[in-house]
Design an enzyme around this catalytic site. Structure first.
Site, PDB file in Angstrom:
ATOM      1  N   ASN A  30       0.828  -1.201   0.000  1.00  0.00           N
ATOM      2  CA  ASN A  30       0.000   0.000   0.000  1.00  0.00           C
ATOM      3  C   ASN A  30       0.868   1.259   0.000  1.00  0.00           C
ATOM      4  O   ASN A  30       0.907   1.986  -0.986  1.00  0.00           O
ATOM      5  CB  ASN A  30      -0.954  -0.027   1.200  1.00  0.00           C
ATOM      6  CG  ASN A  30      -1.988   1.082   1.124  1.00  0.00           C
ATOM      7  OD1 ASN A  30      -1.944   1.925   0.243  1.00  0.00           O
ATOM      8  ND2 ASN A  30      -2.921   1.100   2.050  1.00  0.00           N
ATOM      9  N   ASP A  31       1.591   1.483   1.087  1.00  0.00           N
ATOM     10  CA  ASP A  31       2.386   2.711   1.171  1.00  0.00           C
ATOM     11  C   ASP A  31       3.391   2.836   0.027  1.00  0.00           C
ATOM     12  O   ASP A  31       3.660   3.938  -0.447  1.00  0.00           O
ATOM     13  CB  ASP A  31       3.147   2.760   2.505  1.00  0.00           C
ATOM     14  CG  ASP A  31       2.194   2.884   3.676  1.00  0.00           C
ATOM     15  OD1 ASP A  31       1.066   3.372   3.473  1.00  0.00           O
ATOM     16  OD2 ASP A  31       2.578   2.487   4.797  1.00  0.00           O
ATOM     17  N   VAL A  32       3.930   1.710  -0.435  1.00  0.00           N
ATOM     18  CA  VAL A  32       4.986   1.774  -1.455  1.00  0.00           C
ATOM     19  C   VAL A  32       4.449   2.123  -2.838  1.00  0.00           C
ATOM     20  O   VAL A  32       5.217   2.268  -3.779  1.00  0.00           O
ATOM     21  CB  VAL A  32       5.799   0.454  -1.537  1.00  0.00           C
ATOM     22  CG1 VAL A  32       6.498   0.185  -0.226  1.00  0.00           C
ATOM     23  CG2 VAL A  32       4.935  -0.706  -1.954  1.00  0.00           C
TER      24      VAL A  32
ATOM     25  N   ALA B 194       1.729   3.328   7.562  1.00  0.00           N
ATOM     26  CA  ALA B 194       1.863   4.730   7.913  1.00  0.00           C
ATOM     27  C   ALA B 194       0.511   5.366   8.216  1.00  0.00           C
ATOM     28  O   ALA B 194       0.451   6.500   8.675  1.00  0.00           O
ATOM     29  CB  ALA B 194       2.561   5.484   6.786  1.00  0.00           C
TER      30      ALA B 194
END
Lengths: 104, 486
Positions: free
Chosen positions: B412-414, B454
């Site tokens: 997700n964050d990446v 995050a």
């Protein structure tokens, strides 16, 4: 060996380490950590000296304890690294080669 | 068992060769093709180091060539061999049984053992300095050796307790969220200063209380340093502890004047330091801020009320299978969620089917995709994904614009473009995949509710070309595989 020669070896080895580790492919960073773990257990050398020495019972038992711990790491570390590295395979011509590998 | 005052040349040479073998072991890891040979060099180096030590500890009477052990020496030898057999057996069984998803905690556990072994060797040297050749017959330890010993014990103890906490967090036996003590920075800095001061004092006063307090404080600081660090930062922590275990070995090498230990310590120390740096850079976090801890504590308030319901599209496995089958190139972006769902094997099956249909399939790995550096590569290798289909971030990021489908599974964050555009985002500045440039984005996610580590929303969910595949990752990929067979 005097302190300065030992220090020289240490400083040089730090530089060697720096360049060698940057050349490690990111895909192998986990095996890198596993194998560095195994080799840092070279501390077993100190443990062997302590366990073989006479003169202090406490020192020998501490040494033997350290031999056990370091051995877990040496055997475990190298074995798990070997296990991981064996999984990295190149794209192969499907069936035939896979069968050959399987038969080995 | 008398210790020679100056070791013979062959002994020094043997330890040097062991050190060179260790360098070659790391050198081999520059490519998967040479890595197995490298590992064998490592084993050879260890065998040389251990064998040499055993030989020099065996008593050779003057004039004799071979050691002539007394029954007491044989008893010692047997004790040592039993110790090696116990440890080796345990290690071997663990190495065989461990699941690849559990590698991070295994490595953390192994680090703790190196740390504890260093503490024990340091104490053994303190209790019997004459055997280590660092004291005169009066038992007064040389000042320089005291510093090395003190530092070795301190670093070893920090490595031990820090790794135990990292292990507990990674293994899920302890909450991954940061534990913040009030005034922890003052406590930590004070403790560190006390340790350094006491090591200095140790050169003046060889009493047992000094080294005892150094050991106790170091155990405490290792614990205090790691508890405030959140789960998301564990890759950095594991790398950092890897580095510490090396420095501990190097310090002991200085004490024992042993080249193999010094070379190894320097190699391992730099290796861990470089890996920590790579991990920090991949998360756009400074090393200091990771060590200061607290990241991923409570998601910041605010933003919540502004979050309007935005439209998004839901796709089915059949829709996904159709688009994937029609594609020319598919890039799969796996994240840790894929490993949690154990979807890697069925994912590889999907890749095989697509390839059979003439689709180019590539895997894109972010440096922090797993729980430790390179973790995702191991998981894919285990699922028989060939390593030449797996690419690093900088090597593949330019290809998304020419890609038909970006297939995001468990990440997700990446892939969050906020890292590039939103200065207020906690992940701003982190290098991310440009998945939004692909013609179609498929996003496997359990539900729309959960957000990444995050705790930030992801604009990719709401794009026109995005198809949300809401299901358990493994179940969804299995369904796609089934649909592809029709």
């Amino acid at each position: 060996m005097d302190f300065i020669s030992i220090l020289s070896i240490f400083v040089m080895a730090c530089f060697v380490g720096y360049y060698v580790v940057w050349s490690v492919t990111p895909a192998l960073h986990t095996p890198l950590m596993a194998v560095t773990n195994a080799i840092s257990s070279v501390i077993i050398v100190g443990a062997l000296v302590a366990s073989a020495a006479t003169g202090s019972i406490g020192s020998s038992w501490l040494g033997l304890g350290a031999v056990v711990l370091a051995s877990v790491n040496i055997f475990g570390g190298f074995a798990v690294t070997a296990r991981m590295l064996a999984m990295y395979k190149k794209k192969d011509k499907p069936a035939v080669k896979a069968a050959v590998e399987g038969a080995k | 068992m008398e210790h020679a005052t100056a070791p013979a040349a062959w002994i020094m040479l043997a330890y040097l060769i062991a050190g060179v073998c260790f360098i070659l072991a790391l050198r081999g890891l520059s490519s998967p093709a040479t890595s197995q040979k490298g590992n064998r060099y490592g084993m050879a180096g260890m065998a040389i180091a251990v064998g040499t030590t055993m030989l020099i500890e065996a008593p050779v009477p003057p004039g004799a060539f071979l050691p002539q052990p007394t029954p007491a020496d044989l008893a010692t030898l047997i004790r040592i061999l039993i110790a090696i057999a116990i440890g080796g057996g345990i290690g071997f069984v663990i190495a065989r049984r461990i699941k690849m998803t559990d590698m991070p905690q295994l490595v953390a556990a192994f680090h703790s053992l190196v740390g504890l072994a260093a503490v024990m060797v340091g104490w053994a040297a303190y209790l019997n300095p004459i055997a280590f050749g660092i004291a005169g017959a009066d038992g007064i330890i040389e000042a320089q050796s005291r510093i090395e010993m003190g530092l070795g014990i301190a670093i070893g103890a920090i490595t031990f307790s820090g790794s135990v906490i990292a292990f507990l967090k990674l293994a899920g036996k302890m909450s991954g969220s940061p534990i913040m003590l009030p005034g922890r920075h003052v406590i930590n800095l004070g403790t560190l200063a006390a340790i350094i001061g006491l090591v200095g004092w140790f050169t003046q006063d060889q009493s047992v209380w000094v080294i005892g307090v150094v050991t106790a404080l170091s155990f405490a600081i290792g614990f205090l340093l790691i508890i405030p660090i959140g789960g998301a930062d564990m890759p950095v922590v594991v790398s950092m502890l890897n580095s510490y275990s090396g420095w501990a070995a190097a310090a002991m090498g200085f004490t024992l004047h042993n080249t193999a230990m010094i070379i190894t310590g320097a190699l391992v120390g730099s290796s861990g330091a470089i890996l920590s740096y790579i991990m920090c850079k991949a998360m756009n976090r400074s090393f200091i801020s990771v060590i200061a801890g607290g990241f991923g504590a409570a998601p910041e308030a605010g933003g919540g009320e502004a979050k309007a319901q935005r439209p998004w599209k839901r796709g089915s496995a059949e829709d996904a299978a159709f688009l994937l089958g029609e594609a020319e190139q598919v890039i799969i972006v796996p994240g840790y969620g894929m490993a949690v769902a154990q979807a890697q094997h069925v994912l590889r099956e999907m890749g095989d089917q697509l390839r059979a249909k003439g689709v180019r399939v590539k895997y894109a790995i972010h440096p922090v995709a797993g729980r430790m550096p390179g973790h995702m590569n191991v998981l894919l290798a285990e699922a028989n994904v060939p390593y030449d289909e797996v690419f690093e971030l900088e090597d593949i990021n330019g290809e998304f614009a020419q890609t038909d489908v970006a297939f995001i599974i468990g990440a997700n964050d990446v892939v969050n473009p906020a890292a590039k555009t939103d200065k207020s985002s906690p992940i701003y500045g982190m290098p991310v995949f440009d998945v939004e440039k692909a013609k179609t984005v498929m996003f496997i996610k359990r539900s729309m509710g959960g957000v990444g580590y995050a705790g930030v929303d992801n604009d990719v969910f709401y794009m026109d070309q995005t198809m949300m595949l809401l299901a358990d990752a493994k179940k969804m990929v299995e369904d796609i595989v089934k649909a592809l067979q029709h």
